[in-house]
Write a protein that holds these residues in place. Structure first.
Motif, short mmCIF file in Angstrom:
data_model
loop_
_atom_site.label_atom_id
_atom_site.label_comp_id
_atom_site.label_asym_id
_atom_site.label_seq_id
_atom_site.Cartn_x
_atom_site.Cartn_y
_atom_site.Cartn_z
N ALA A 220 0.84 -1.19 0.00
CA ALA A 220 0.00 0.00 0.00
C ALA A 220 0.88 1.24 0.00
CB ALA A 220 -0.91 -0.01 1.23
N ASP A 221 1.94 1.17 0.79
CA ASP A 221 2.85 2.30 0.85
C ASP A 221 3.43 2.60 -0.53
OD1 ASP A 221 6.13 2.90 2.23
OD2 ASP A 221 4.47 4.31 1.96
N GLN A 222 3.90 1.56 -1.20
CA GLN A 222 4.48 1.76 -2.53
C GLN A 222 3.50 2.44 -3.46
OE1 GLN A 222 5.44 -2.09 -3.98
NE2 GLN A 222 7.22 -2.33 -2.65
N LYS A 223 2.29 1.90 -3.49
CA LYS A 223 1.33 2.40 -4.47
C LYS A 223 0.86 3.81 -4.15
CE LYS A 223 0.10 -2.11 -5.91
NZ LYS A 223 -0.80 -3.13 -6.28
N LEU A 224 0.56 4.04 -2.90
CA LEU A 224 0.06 5.36 -2.54
C LEU A 224 1.16 6.40 -2.69
CD1 LEU A 224 -2.24 4.44 0.47
CD2 LEU A 224 -2.94 5.24 -1.79
N MET A 225 2.39 6.00 -2.41
CA MET A 225 3.50 6.93 -2.60
C MET A 225 3.65 7.29 -4.06
SD MET A 225 4.88 8.12 0.03
CE MET A 225 6.50 8.73 -0.46
N TYR A 226 3.50 6.28 -4.89
CA TYR A 226 3.57 6.54 -6.34
C TYR A 226 2.54 7.58 -6.72
CZ TYR A 226 3.65 5.54 -11.37
OH TYR A 226 3.75 5.64 -12.73
N ALA A 227 1.33 7.35 -6.21
CA ALA A 227 0.26 8.29 -6.53
C ALA A 227 0.59 9.69 -6.03
CB ALA A 227 -1.06 7.81 -5.92
N LEU A 228 1.13 9.75 -4.84
CA LEU A 228 1.43 11.04 -4.24
C LEU A 228 2.51 11.78 -5.04
CD1 LEU A 228 0.80 12.83 -1.80
CD2 LEU A 228 2.76 11.84 -0.66
N VAL A 229 3.55 11.03 -5.35
CA VAL A 229 4.68 11.63 -6.03
C VAL A 229 4.32 12.13 -7.42
CG1 VAL A 229 6.85 10.99 -7.12
CG2 VAL A 229 6.46 10.47 -4.72
N HIS A 230 3.50 11.36 -8.10
CA HIS A 230 3.18 11.72 -9.47
C HIS A 230 1.97 12.62 -9.60
CE1 HIS A 230 5.79 8.22 -10.10
NE2 HIS A 230 6.00 8.70 -11.30
N CYS A 231 1.39 12.95 -8.48
CA CYS A 231 0.17 13.76 -8.55
C CYS A 231 0.55 15.21 -8.82
CB CYS A 231 -0.58 13.63 -7.23
SG CYS A 231 -2.19 14.41 -7.25
N ASP A 232 -0.27 15.87 -9.56
CA ASP A 232 -0.05 17.27 -9.85
C ASP A 232 -0.09 18.07 -8.54
OD1 ASP A 232 -0.15 19.89 -10.65
OD2 ASP A 232 -1.79 19.62 -12.07
N PRO A 233 0.98 18.78 -8.22
CA PRO A 233 1.03 19.45 -6.92
C PRO A 233 -0.05 20.51 -6.74
CG PRO A 233 3.10 19.76 -8.13
CD PRO A 233 2.23 18.90 -8.98
N LEU A 234 -0.61 20.95 -7.84
CA LEU A 234 -1.64 21.97 -7.69
C LEU A 234 -2.99 21.38 -7.32
CD1 LEU A 234 -0.72 24.19 -10.73
CD2 LEU A 234 -0.37 24.68 -8.32
N LYS A 235 -3.12 20.09 -7.54
CA LYS A 235 -4.41 19.48 -7.25
C LYS A 235 -4.46 19.10 -5.77
CE LYS A 235 -6.08 19.28 -11.46
NZ LYS A 235 -5.57 18.43 -12.52
N LYS A 236 -4.70 20.07 -4.95
CA LYS A 236 -4.61 19.83 -3.51
C LYS A 236 -5.62 18.79 -3.04
CE LYS A 236 -3.27 22.88 -0.32
NZ LYS A 236 -3.40 24.01 0.57
N ASN A 237 -6.79 18.83 -3.64
CA ASN A 237 -7.81 17.91 -3.19
C ASN A 237 -7.41 16.46 -3.42
OD1 ASN A 237 -10.17 17.87 -1.83
ND2 ASN A 237 -11.44 17.71 -3.66
N ILE B 156 -4.38 15.34 -3.65
CA ILE B 156 -3.30 15.00 -2.73
C ILE B 156 -3.88 14.66 -1.36
CG2 ILE B 156 -1.27 15.87 -1.56
CD1 ILE B 156 -0.48 17.29 -3.96
N ARG B 157 -4.88 15.43 -0.99
CA ARG B 157 -5.49 15.17 0.31
C ARG B 157 -6.10 13.79 0.35
NH1 ARG B 157 -10.44 15.66 2.68
NH2 ARG B 157 -10.32 16.16 4.90
N MET B 158 -6.74 13.40 -0.74
CA MET B 158 -7.35 12.07 -0.76
C MET B 158 -6.30 10.99 -0.63
SD MET B 158 -10.32 12.66 -3.59
CE MET B 158 -10.55 10.97 -4.05
N VAL B 159 -5.19 11.17 -1.32
CA VAL B 159 -4.14 10.16 -1.20
C VAL B 159 -3.61 10.12 0.22
CG1 VAL B 159 -1.88 9.45 -2.00
CG2 VAL B 159 -3.49 10.40 -3.61
#
Lengths: 410, 568
Positions: A235-252, A254-257
């Protein structure tokens, strides 16, 4: 409401010609905009045009289109869908949409290239969205809601059409994500497995070739699935991937992740900073983290109790409950530190009675046997290194590294 | 799309997704349905009507064997050409290869491995199905010019056959009558009373076992525990259970003894109201059945088997009639309790005879009835607004049944399931108890777990016993792992911890490859840190006497409890 009769009619005609243009010039983007329903701007035009001309029926219009471009029947159904949508008859709208989507899919399968992918994605999105609305309508009318389930089945078909080799594969991940959203909403997450298997066992296709937005969404959902299965490292691997690759401007986003990543990280012994919590509005975790830092089991239980509804709704409650063991570990560590200050020579021997007293002070009722049980489990799970004596009711911590790093186990 | 055969259907609109078929899995012209691409039209290799649409509504649905697999139905190249449409049996089946070796291989579009469900409420009634003629018959009939089928294969007739109703062989029925009959039976069923939709929803989730037409319901009128017709039939066939016989006579029973059997395939349309028991009769039947649990003259297994089947029939009839009210809830509650209790009783027998089957079937039915019950709680509003009396108890049972839900990938993860639980239930003591058990289980807190077991009610204890083996093994493991070498752990203490007798504990240790010995103080103790800890292959199913002692004096009392407030 009086529409200028001729005007709407003409605008409807214009709409149809734009669709024909888009089809003939293979302009996926334009087509996608034109057929968008819940987010689209053409619904009113279509609905008004159809309402206005009772005499002119949809079939005739679609046959008109058929002469110049394929997908006449699709458009016919689609226009009906838009009309129902504007009139807030969501069940009918969904039914028409499904027919339209079906017709679209048939044609899509025959096309060699993937030019219409964006339009197909729009259709997928609309299917899900309108199905949700239709379900609500059915429930309020006392019927068993089943449109969302139907949308799920249909999208599986769409997925099937895309998942083979070829240029169309690149769009499969988007549809996968729509499917995930549906399954999560319905609670039937076991259905995700077949789709996941399909994506992950591709040998011809590299995951990195999918568009980034889809990859982030995909990792977010599969990460959540791992959380449900208590697979925290994955879970850590996958969620981190999502976090890292998420557009930093999309705060919402990021919050969900983060909402799911934080419990995972906590289980692995990593604490987020207060700043992070504040920035993304995740203050419900504040007390939990504080409890973990200080070994305050009472505070942990209280924090879970206070935010129970929220944690239950997001599905992280059970994960957080498991953090109690970590809390005990922390408590032991504190006791160890205090004892070291008082009498370094015998600091590594902790009387169970002492632990009992500490817990009592925290208003936690326990008997000595249960304390022993917890000690045994801490040792067994490698949270602590050492051993315990049943006879003398003492825990003896290892002189070297009695508290191995949490990330080292699992 | 050429119209083949003698059924020009120009007036039928293309793309007609009617009748249970959404045209999925079918390419060509979006048509696989009736009137879809018209009859006899080739969507794709699916020539003819009766082809995909029928009997496929949702059951063996459209995709398989539907067009694609050479389902040359009727009217294809003329009537009776390829004989029966194989798909007419609602089995969009795999047996649709045209035995004439003529498989239509235009399959690539048909690659949905995924079953497409037709989500429309089915208007078909699956009924006793006429045995499909073998392909030999089919070819014969075709060659001889349809000798076996003298009537013209009109759409309505094919439709009716496909719906699985027995095609009437009385030659007097002509097609217009059939379609009228079909239509009128639909109307009739509507008059029988459309079931309150929420009740339907409650039963639909687990699938009403009658698999009948979900949009209608029937109101029974049978006043006995067993309908007269069945009673007489079973007397003739000597198909009477021990408990139903008068003086052991295998061919004689009475209204007081016979109880209706569970029957798997029932079509609501074929059922006569006098075959179905109304609510108050079902209630009486259930009470009669539950009283049998305390009989001393027969062993538990036979009684259980009888009750298992008969209560299943009761549940089925409740579902068929879509009865959703407080009495139905009480009935389901009692049935669930019965299953829980049986689970424990049967486990004992399982060890003795090694016969897993009964326990597994019981477990299945336990899950099913519990799920239906939980749905019913949601579907029916309690009077007085304070919720159902025992709701938390049963939600608690659900949690207890799913403690180790990680292992079962099919189920909805508990984390997601918790979302649905009402807050009134969340705070209730019975449910809080279950949550505590869950917490101890997931944190490996064996002491806490067994402490809670001591405080459990009988039924809760029955369920927790399912996990005793695991937790005991865990305890031994942890103790073996962390205990001090020089201070062996007295076996007596372990026994107290894990709620076993000392002798049994010793055996348990041995089963795990752990050696016990007498220590300095003459106590039997476990030496610490023994290396090979073998997971026990033996299952220890000693009944925990602690739990046995919790039971009410009779099974009946345990199941029914105090029931002052429920009306008869």
């Amino acid at each position: 409401m009086a529409y200028g009769g001729y005007d709407w009619n003409r605008r409807l005609g214009d709409y149809i010609s734009s669709v024909a243009d888009a089809l003939n010039s293979q302009n996926g983007g334009q087509l996608s905009t034109l057929i968008s329903v819940s987010r689209g701007s053409y619904c009113n035009v279509v609905a008004a045009g159809l309402d206005q001309n009772k005499g002119q029926d949809v079939n005739r219009l679609s046959r008109q289109l058929e002469k110049v471009a394929p997908l006449g029947e699709m458009l016919g159904q689609h226009m009906r869908c838009m009309q129902y949508f504007v009139n807030r008859r969501f069940v009918d709208s969904y039914n028409a949409l499904e027919k339209s989507a079906n017709a679209f899919l048939q044609e899509f399968r025959n096309w060699e290239s993937a030019w219409a992918m964006k339009a197909l994605h729009t259709v997928a999105y609309e299917l899900r969205t309108i199905a949700e609305m239709a379900d609500k309508e059915m429930a309020s009318n006392g019927k068993i809601p089943d449109k969302l389930k139907g949308a799920g089945s249909f999208l599986m078909k769409v997925f099937g059409a895309l998942a083979g080799k070829g240029p169309k594969r690149v769009g499969a991940l988007y549809v996968t994500c729509q499917l995930f959203k549906i399954y999560f909403k319905l609670g039937t997450v076991h259905l995700c497995r077949s789709v996941i298997r399909s994506i992950e066992t591709a040998r011809v296709f590299d995951f990195e070739e999918f568009p980034i937005r889809d990859r982030v969404t995909y990792m977010y959902y599969t990460g959540r699935l791992e959380v449900f299965n208590d697979q925290f490292v994955l879970a850590d691997q996958k969620l981190m991937y999502a976090l890292v690759h998420c557009d930093p401007l999309k705060k919402n986003n990021i919050r969900m992740v983060l909402k799911y990543l934080i419990p995972v990280k906590l289980s692995l012994g990593v604490m987020p900073s207060k700043l992070l919590l504040e920035r993304y509005g995740l203050l419900e975790y504040k007390e939990v983290i504080q409890a973990l830092r200080t070994g305050d089991i009472r505070l942990l239980r209280q924090a879970l109790q206070t935010n129970e509804d929220q944690f239950l709704r997001s599905g992280v409650y059970l994960v957080l409950e498991k953090l109690e063991l970590q809390c005990y570990r922390r408590l032991m560590r504190k006791i160890h530190i205090i004892q070291k200050q008082k009498d370094p020579g015998r600091a590594h021997q902790v009387k169970m009675d002492c632990v009992l007293k500490a817990l009592k002070w925290l208003n936690i009722e326990m008997d000595i046997d249960e304390v022993e049980c917890i000690m045994a489990i801490l040792i067994y799970r490698n949270y602590i290194k050492g051993y315990f004596s049943h006879k003398s009711k003492v825990v003896v911590l290892s002189k070297q590294d009695p508290f191995p790093a949490l990330t080292a186990m699992t | 799309m050429a119209d083949m055969g003698s059924f020009p259907n120009r007036e039928i609109p293309r793309q007609n997704n009617s009748y249970g078929n959404n045209g999925y899995g079918n390419n060509g012209c979006g048509g696989n349905g009736y009137g879809n691409a018209g009859y006899g039209n080739s969507g794709y290799g699916i020539h003819g009507y009766g082809n995909n649409a029928y009997g496929n509504s949702g059951y063996g649905n459209n995709n398989y064997g539907n067009g694609g697999y050479g389902g040359h139905g009727y009217g294809n190249h003329g009537p009776g050409h390829n004989g029966y449409s194989h798909n007419s049996r609602g089995n969009g089946g795999f047996d649709t290869f045209d035995r004439r070796g003529h498989v239509d291989v235009r399959k690539p579009q048909q690659q949905n491995a995924h079953r497409m469900r037709n989500n429309r409420p089915t208007n078909w009634q699956r009924g006793p199905v006429a045995p499909a003629p073998s392909w030999r018959d089919q070819s014969r009939s075709a060659e001889v010019g349809g000798r076996n089928h003298p009537r013209p294969r009109t759409p309505e007739l094919v439709q009716a056959e496909a719906a699985g109703r027995r095609p009437y062989s009385t030659g007097t029925r002509s097609s217009p009558d059939i379609s009228r009959e079909w239509r009128s039976s639909r109307e009739n069923s509507r008059e029988r009373g459309a079931a309150p939709a929420r009740a339907l929803a409650a039963y639909a989730d687990v699938g009403v076992e009658s698999e009948g037409n979900l949009t209608t319901s029937i109101v029974g009128t049978c006043q006995d525990m067993c309908p007269v017709r069945e009673r007489e039939q079973r007397q003739r066939l000597r198909d009477l259970a021990i408990f139903e016989r008068i003086n052991g006579n295998t061919a004689k029973t009475s209204a007081d003894l016979a109880v209706k059997k569970f029957c798997r395939t029932i079509s609501v349309a074929e059922l006569h109201p006098s075959d179905v028991r109304p609510q108050h009769v079902l209630w009486g039947t259930l009470q009669y059945l539950l009283h049998m649990l305390d009989r001393r003259d027969y062993n538990f297994e036979s009684v259980h088997a009888f009750l298992f089947d008969r209560t299943r029939a009761v549940r089925q009839e409740l579902g068929m009639q879509c009865i959703a009210n407080s009495q139905a809830i009480t009935m389901f509650e009692e049935i669930v309790r019965f299953h829980i209790m049986s689970e424990r009783e049967l486990r004992e027998k399982k060890v003795a005879t090694g016969n897993e089957a009964n326990s597994q079937l019981n477990f299945q039915q336990l899950s099913k009835s519990l799920l239906t019950l939980l749905n019913l709680y949601g579907a029916v509003d309690a009077e007085g607004g304070s919720g159902w009396l025992h709701e938390a108890e049963f939600y608690g049972y659900y949690v207890l049944l799913n403690l180790g839900d990680r292992d079962n990938f099919k189920a909805e993860p508990l984390s997601l399931w918790f979302r649905k639980v009402r807050s009134s239930v969340l705070q209730a003591p019975d449910f809080v108890y279950a949550r505590n058990v869950l917490r101890c289980y997931r944190s490996d807190n064996y002491k806490g777990f067994f402490d809670l077991a001591q405080k459990a009610t009988y039924l809760q204890g029955c369920l927790m016993e399912l996990y005793f083996g695991q937790m005991r093994t865990l305890a031994l493991r942890a103790i073996n792992c962390g205990s001090y070498k020089m201070h062996p752990y007295p076996v007596a203490d372990i026994a107290g911890l894990i709620l076993m007798k000392q002798g049994d504990t010793e055996e348990l240790c041995k089963a795990h490859g752990l050696i016990t010995g007498i220590d300095k103080e003459q106590h039997l103790s476990l030496m610490a840190k023994q290396a090979p800890f073998t997971p026990s292959t033996q299952t220890f199913r000693h009944q925990c006497t602690l739990i046995s002692r919790k039971r009410a004096p009779t099974f009946y009392e345990e199941i029914v409890g105090e029931r002052g407030d429920i009306e008869r």
